[in-house]
Design a protein around this motif. Structure first.
Motif, PDB file in Angstrom:
ATOM      1  N   HIS A   1      46.615 -15.734 -33.805  1.00  0.00           N
ATOM      2  CA  HIS A   1      47.025 -16.617 -32.719  1.00  0.00           C
ATOM      3  C   HIS A   1      48.214 -17.477 -33.125  1.00  0.00           C
ATOM      4  CE1 HIS A   1      44.322 -19.243 -35.037  1.00  0.00           C
ATOM      5  NE2 HIS A   1      45.135 -20.207 -34.635  1.00  0.00           N
ATOM      6  N   ILE A   2      48.864 -18.015 -32.108  1.00  0.00           N
ATOM      7  CA  ILE A   2      49.955 -18.956 -32.300  1.00  0.00           C
ATOM      8  C   ILE A   2      49.440 -20.294 -31.792  1.00  0.00           C
ATOM      9  CG2 ILE A   2      52.310 -19.574 -31.628  1.00  0.00           C
ATOM     10  CD1 ILE A   2      52.727 -16.559 -31.021  1.00  0.00           C
ATOM     11  N   GLU A   3      49.527 -21.303 -32.633  1.00  0.00           N
ATOM     12  CA  GLU A   3      49.059 -22.629 -32.233  1.00  0.00           C
ATOM     13  C   GLU A   3      50.258 -23.503 -31.914  1.00  0.00           C
ATOM     14  OE1 GLU A   3      46.033 -26.047 -33.916  1.00  0.00           O
ATOM     15  OE2 GLU A   3      46.119 -24.085 -34.871  1.00  0.00           O
TER      16      GLU A   3
ATOM     17  N   PRO B   1      52.154 -26.634 -32.255  1.00  0.00           N
ATOM     18  CA  PRO B   1      52.135 -27.819 -33.120  1.00  0.00           C
ATOM     19  C   PRO B   1      52.324 -29.099 -32.310  1.00  0.00           C
ATOM     20  CG  PRO B   1      53.757 -26.196 -33.874  1.00  0.00           C
ATOM     21  CD  PRO B   1      53.293 -25.779 -32.516  1.00  0.00           C
ATOM     22  N   THR B   2      51.740 -30.176 -32.799  1.00  0.00           N
ATOM     23  CA  THR B   2      51.803 -31.464 -32.107  1.00  0.00           C
ATOM     24  C   THR B   2      53.234 -31.864 -31.773  1.00  0.00           C
ATOM     25  OG1 THR B   2      49.858 -32.092 -33.376  1.00  0.00           O
ATOM     26  CG2 THR B   2      50.997 -33.865 -32.227  1.00  0.00           C
ATOM     27  N   GLU B   3      54.160 -31.656 -32.715  1.00  0.00           N
ATOM     28  CA  GLU B   3      55.541 -32.103 -32.493  1.00  0.00           C
ATOM     29  C   GLU B   3      56.268 -31.298 -31.415  1.00  0.00           C
ATOM     30  OE1 GLU B   3      55.833 -29.400 -36.218  1.00  0.00           O
ATOM     31  OE2 GLU B   3      54.407 -30.833 -35.377  1.00  0.00           O
ATOM     32  N   LEU B   4      55.735 -30.107 -31.058  1.00  0.00           N
ATOM     33  CA  LEU B   4      56.370 -29.307 -30.010  1.00  0.00           C
ATOM     34  C   LEU B   4      55.710 -29.507 -28.638  1.00  0.00           C
ATOM     35  CD1 LEU B   4      57.086 -25.920 -31.834  1.00  0.00           C
ATOM     36  CD2 LEU B   4      58.655 -27.807 -31.401  1.00  0.00           C
ATOM     37  N   ARG B   5      54.618 -30.253 -28.580  1.00  0.00           N
ATOM     38  CA  ARG B   5      53.917 -30.447 -27.305  1.00  0.00           C
ATOM     39  C   ARG B   5      54.779 -31.083 -26.218  1.00  0.00           C
ATOM     40  NH1 ARG B   5      47.817 -31.116 -29.627  1.00  0.00           N
ATOM     41  NH2 ARG B   5      47.853 -28.990 -30.410  1.00  0.00           N
ATOM     42  N   PRO B   6      55.660 -32.050 -26.566  1.00  0.00           N
ATOM     43  CA  PRO B   6      56.522 -32.615 -25.512  1.00  0.00           C
ATOM     44  C   PRO B   6      57.407 -31.560 -24.829  1.00  0.00           C
ATOM     45  CG  PRO B   6      56.553 -34.034 -27.442  1.00  0.00           C
ATOM     46  CD  PRO B   6      55.807 -32.776 -27.826  1.00  0.00           C
ATOM     47  N   LEU B   7      57.786 -30.494 -25.559  1.00  0.00           N
ATOM     48  CA  LEU B   7      58.591 -29.419 -24.962  1.00  0.00           C
ATOM     49  C   LEU B   7      57.857 -28.758 -23.806  1.00  0.00           C
ATOM     50  CD1 LEU B   7      60.073 -27.533 -28.053  1.00  0.00           C
ATOM     51  CD2 LEU B   7      61.316 -28.933 -26.395  1.00  0.00           C
ATOM     52  N   MET B   8      56.533 -28.685 -23.902  1.00  0.00           N
ATOM     53  CA  MET B   8      55.746 -27.997 -22.879  1.00  0.00           C
ATOM     54  C   MET B   8      55.536 -28.849 -21.628  1.00  0.00           C
ATOM     55  SD  MET B   8      55.575 -25.188 -24.175  1.00  0.00           S
ATOM     56  CE  MET B   8      54.818 -24.543 -22.723  1.00  0.00           C
TER      57      MET B   8
ATOM     58  N   PRO C   1      41.571 -20.338 -26.668  1.00  0.00           N
ATOM     59  CA  PRO C   1      41.305 -21.779 -26.763  1.00  0.00           C
ATOM     60  C   PRO C   1      42.512 -22.629 -26.365  1.00  0.00           C
ATOM     61  CG  PRO C   1      40.639 -20.619 -28.766  1.00  0.00           C
ATOM     62  CD  PRO C   1      41.434 -19.653 -27.941  1.00  0.00           C
ATOM     63  N   ALA C   2      42.253 -23.905 -26.059  1.00  0.00           N
ATOM     64  CA  ALA C   2      43.309 -24.848 -25.696  1.00  0.00           C
ATOM     65  C   ALA C   2      44.332 -24.976 -26.816  1.00  0.00           C
ATOM     66  CB  ALA C   2      42.694 -26.216 -25.397  1.00  0.00           C
ATOM     67  N   GLY C   3      45.618 -25.065 -26.429  1.00  0.00           N
ATOM     68  CA  GLY C   3      46.692 -25.276 -27.389  1.00  0.00           C
ATOM     69  C   GLY C   3      47.041 -24.066 -28.225  1.00  0.00           C
ATOM     70  N   ILE C   4      46.551 -22.888 -27.801  1.00  0.00           N
ATOM     71  CA  ILE C   4      46.712 -21.662 -28.595  1.00  0.00           C
ATOM     72  C   ILE C   4      47.099 -20.499 -27.686  1.00  0.00           C
ATOM     73  CG2 ILE C   4      45.283 -19.926 -29.809  1.00  0.00           C
ATOM     74  CD1 ILE C   4      43.959 -22.218 -31.284  1.00  0.00           C
ATOM     75  N   ILE C   5      47.829 -19.550 -28.248  1.00  0.00           N
ATOM     76  CA  ILE C   5      48.093 -18.276 -27.578  1.00  0.00           C
ATOM     77  C   ILE C   5      47.518 -17.206 -28.496  1.00  0.00           C
ATOM     78  CG2 ILE C   5      49.848 -16.668 -26.735  1.00  0.00           C
ATOM     79  CD1 ILE C   5      51.731 -19.166 -26.528  1.00  0.00           C
ATOM     80  N   THR C   6      46.482 -16.505 -28.038  1.00  0.00           N
ATOM     81  CA  THR C   6      45.831 -15.501 -28.879  1.00  0.00           C
ATOM     82  C   THR C   6      46.472 -14.126 -28.697  1.00  0.00           C
ATOM     83  OG1 THR C   6      44.198 -14.960 -27.180  1.00  0.00           O
ATOM     84  CG2 THR C   6      43.593 -16.690 -28.771  1.00  0.00           C
TER      85      THR C   6
ATOM     86  N   SER D   1      57.524 -19.791 -36.445  1.00  0.00           N
ATOM     87  CA  SER D   1      57.936 -20.266 -37.771  1.00  0.00           C
ATOM     88  C   SER D   1      57.012 -21.388 -38.258  1.00  0.00           C
ATOM     89  CB  SER D   1      59.389 -20.726 -37.770  1.00  0.00           C
ATOM     90  OG  SER D   1      59.541 -21.883 -36.988  1.00  0.00           O
ATOM     91  N   LYS D   2      56.455 -22.177 -37.331  1.00  0.00           N
ATOM     92  CA  LYS D   2      55.508 -23.233 -37.712  1.00  0.00           C
ATOM     93  C   LYS D   2      54.157 -22.636 -38.108  1.00  0.00           C
ATOM     94  CE  LYS D   2      57.826 -27.015 -36.694  1.00  0.00           C
ATOM     95  NZ  LYS D   2      58.157 -28.010 -37.686  1.00  0.00           N
ATOM     96  N   ASN D   3      53.849 -21.447 -37.622  1.00  0.00           N
ATOM     97  CA  ASN D   3      52.548 -20.806 -37.847  1.00  0.00           C
ATOM     98  C   ASN D   3      52.703 -19.569 -38.738  1.00  0.00           C
ATOM     99  OD1 ASN D   3      50.513 -22.015 -35.720  1.00  0.00           O
ATOM    100  ND2 ASN D   3      52.458 -21.834 -34.683  1.00  0.00           N
TER     101      ASN D   3
END
Length: 195
Positions: free
Chosen positions: A4-6, A8-15, A97-102, A175-177
């Motif tokens: 999965h790709i999670e 990251p907290t620092e990228l949440r504002p982008l969404m 799950p929340a905050g993830i792309i499986t 790259s973060k994951n």
């Protein structure tokens, strides 16, 4: 093992920023604002229970709808849940799950885009991030619609430029994951059928 790709907290504002044109409003009134822009998309995809509900209520049937029976992290009303189970759809369920792309979600989307059937993808977990792989994987000329909480509906026309914008965002996520298994996901998202 699931890959999965999670987010990251620092990228949440982008969404939180719209990935396309935001049509402000509530319910059917919002749908009326963009219905003239739909024309004949290659595929019409709705992400989110409330967006899907209002499209179906307006007589607009997405080719693929992605729902989780929740809105703003709370259960949707029975009316919304029942309407989104429209009999025209074949249903597929995935865990995400929340905050993830499986990888399960991505593989399901790959199969959905290859199918001619109308599909309802029911997500056990959360469907919010599904918009990203949907835009990347959808055929050019498709339209993706998703809700922007308390604001309206975001209308995304799938173009090469939009795909490139999402690819750049995905590269930040991957790259973060970093993990060698993520290369398989990257290949699928780039249009390769067999990872």
């Amino acid at each position: 093992m699931s890959v999965h790709i999670e987010l990251p907290t620092e990228l949440r504002p982008l969404m939180k920023r719209p990935l396309g044109t935001l049509y402000r409003g509530k319910g059917r009134d919002t749908v009326e604002k963009f219905v003239g822009e739909l024309a004949s998309p290659t595929k019409l995809i709705s992400v989110g229970d409330v967006t899907t509900f209002h499209l179906l209520e307006a007589g607009i049937i997405p080719d693929i709808c992605i729902v989780d029976n929740r809105t703003k992290r709370k259960p949707v009303s029975r009316d919304v849940s029942d309407r989104n189970r429209d009999k025209v759809y074949e249903e597929v369920s995935v865990d995400n799950p929340a905050g993830i792309i499986t990888d399960e979600l991505i593989k399901t989307l790959c199969e959905a885009f290859d199918s001619e059937k109308l599909l309802r993808i029911f997500v056990r977990g959360e469907e919010d991030l599904a918009t990203l792989p949907v835009i990347l994987m959808a055929p050019l000329g498709s339209v993706v619609l998703y809700g922007q909480p308390d604001e309206g509906v975001v209308f995304v026309r799938v173009t090469e430029e939009k795909k490139e914008e999402i690819r750049v965002l995905f590269e930040k996520l991957i790259s973060k994951n970093q993990n060698t298994e993520l290369d398989k996901i990257r290949r699928i998202l780039d249009g390769h059928k067999d990872p």
